[in-house]
Design an enzyme around this catalytic site. Structure first.
Site, short mmCIF file in Angstrom:
data_model
loop_
_atom_site.label_atom_id
_atom_site.label_comp_id
_atom_site.label_asym_id
_atom_site.label_seq_id
_atom_site.Cartn_x
_atom_site.Cartn_y
_atom_site.Cartn_z
N HIS A 1 -62.95 -75.59 -105.23
CA HIS A 1 -62.80 -76.96 -104.71
C HIS A 1 -64.10 -77.56 -104.19
O HIS A 1 -64.07 -78.50 -103.40
CB HIS A 1 -61.73 -76.97 -103.59
CG HIS A 1 -60.38 -76.58 -104.09
ND1 HIS A 1 -59.40 -76.05 -103.27
CD2 HIS A 1 -59.84 -76.62 -105.34
CE1 HIS A 1 -58.31 -75.80 -104.00
NE2 HIS A 1 -58.55 -76.13 -105.24
N ASN B 1 -51.78 -62.32 -94.62
CA ASN B 1 -51.37 -63.59 -94.02
C ASN B 1 -50.43 -63.26 -92.87
O ASN B 1 -49.50 -62.47 -93.07
CB ASN B 1 -50.64 -64.44 -95.08
CG ASN B 1 -50.47 -65.88 -94.65
OD1 ASN B 1 -50.28 -66.17 -93.46
ND2 ASN B 1 -50.56 -66.80 -95.59
#
Ligand code: BV8
Ligand code: ZN
Length: 249
Positions: free
Chosen positions: A122, A218
């Site tokens: 990105h 996570n």
């Protein structure tokens, strides 16, 4: 299984791997003080949805607002230090040389921690480029005093951060390399991503389809968790150093 056993199993998988792909998201930079996308952006930005600001339409409509948001985020990134998660991933690359990091993040904390050849899907918030069609890269020069984006020296269009906005294509070379790696790796370590933003979020499913073991780091469940063989339910800065220690023992 206890987290201790999960850490052991993850270390065994990584030890036995021929090719490791690491996919990171905003969660790996959280412990460096950079807010994740899904966490409420604090202060004046709390009222904005990042997906509303990270678009070419928002920049078209209100270049100053979007430029200010990036100036704020650039200040956070410039003050941020790599955290133990970035350091552990750089150590993993030294222990297992066939380890490539694919990141959705626009900060350079992996590089600051010593990782090389990081695939940025990105873009990079520290760089600017021309928003016009000359597409020239420009150094991150300070905004004019009233905060409007500086102008491109060659064509006069506004400069914009060199990041991929929603609705924009990813850099084709980065995406091609990442997609190939997802198909070839035998272990993919997915760290700190909610797995909501495509096409990046499709990489773990592709790796799984090609027989790779998925290990997720996570603290909470994400859309990756359903295909993860091991889910280290902890903060990356806590648990990744333990995985490296296990690898070394
Ligand atoms: C595109 C740069 C082709 C800018 C970003 C297919 C299906 C569905 C939708 C689409 C699709 N294809 C395209 C779309 C549309 C869109 C999309 O996916 N939308 C989503 C919202 C549904 N995708 C695009 O537009 C992409 N372009 O596909 O082009 C195209 C071209 C033309 C026309 C049509 C298609 C472009 C996407 C790139 C957008 N740019 N960033 C900037 O940063 O300013 S994305 C941005 O959001 C970040 O880069 C990041 O990737 C993403 C946020 O995701 P995460 O990194 O996962 O962060 P998040 O906050 O969500 O999660 C953090 C996680 O960390 C949480 O799970 C949390 O629990 C965890 N965590 C917290 N603390 C810790 C932790 N983990 C570990 N340790 C901790 N301590
Ligand atoms: Zn230009």
């Amino acid at each position: 299984m206890s987290i201790k056993q999960d850490i052991q199993q993850a270390a065994e998988r990584l030890q036995a791997a021929q090719q490791i792909a690491v996919l990171t998201g905003a969660g790996v930079s959280k412990e460096s003080g950079i807010p994740t996308f899904r966490d409420a952006m604090d202060g004046i930005w709390a009222k904005y949805d990042p997906a509303e600001l990270a678009t070419p339409e928002a920049f078209q409509r209100n270049p100053k607002l979007v430029w200010d948001w990036y100036t704020w985020r650039r200040s956070l990134v410039s003050q941020a230090q790599p955290n133990p998660a970035h350091v552990a991933l750089a150590q993993l690359q030294r222990i297992k040389s066939a380890t490539i990091i694919i990141t959705q993040n626009v900060d350079d904390l992996h590089e600051q921690a010593g990782s090389e050849d990081v695939i940025h899907l990105h873009g990079n918030i520290a760089r600017n480029r021309c928003s016009g069609d000359c597409g020239e890269e420009a150094p991150a020069i300070p905004a004019d005093d009233d905060g409007t984006p500086p102008r491109c020296p060659s064509c006069g269009a506004y400069l914009r951060p060199d990041v991929v906005w929603f609705g924009e294509s990813l850099p084709s070379d980065a995406l091609f390399r990442a997609a190939k790696l997802a198909e070839q790796c035998d272990v993919m370590l997915v760290v700190g991503t909610s797995g909501m933003v495509y096409p990046a979020a499709g990489l773990p499913a592709s790796a799984r389809k090609h027989g790779s073991h998925i290990i997720e780091v996570n603290p909470v469940a994400s859309s990756i968790s359903t295909i993860a063989e091991i889910h280290l339910q902890a903060a990356a800065g806590e648990v990744l150093p333990q995985v490296i220690a296990e690898l070394r023992s």
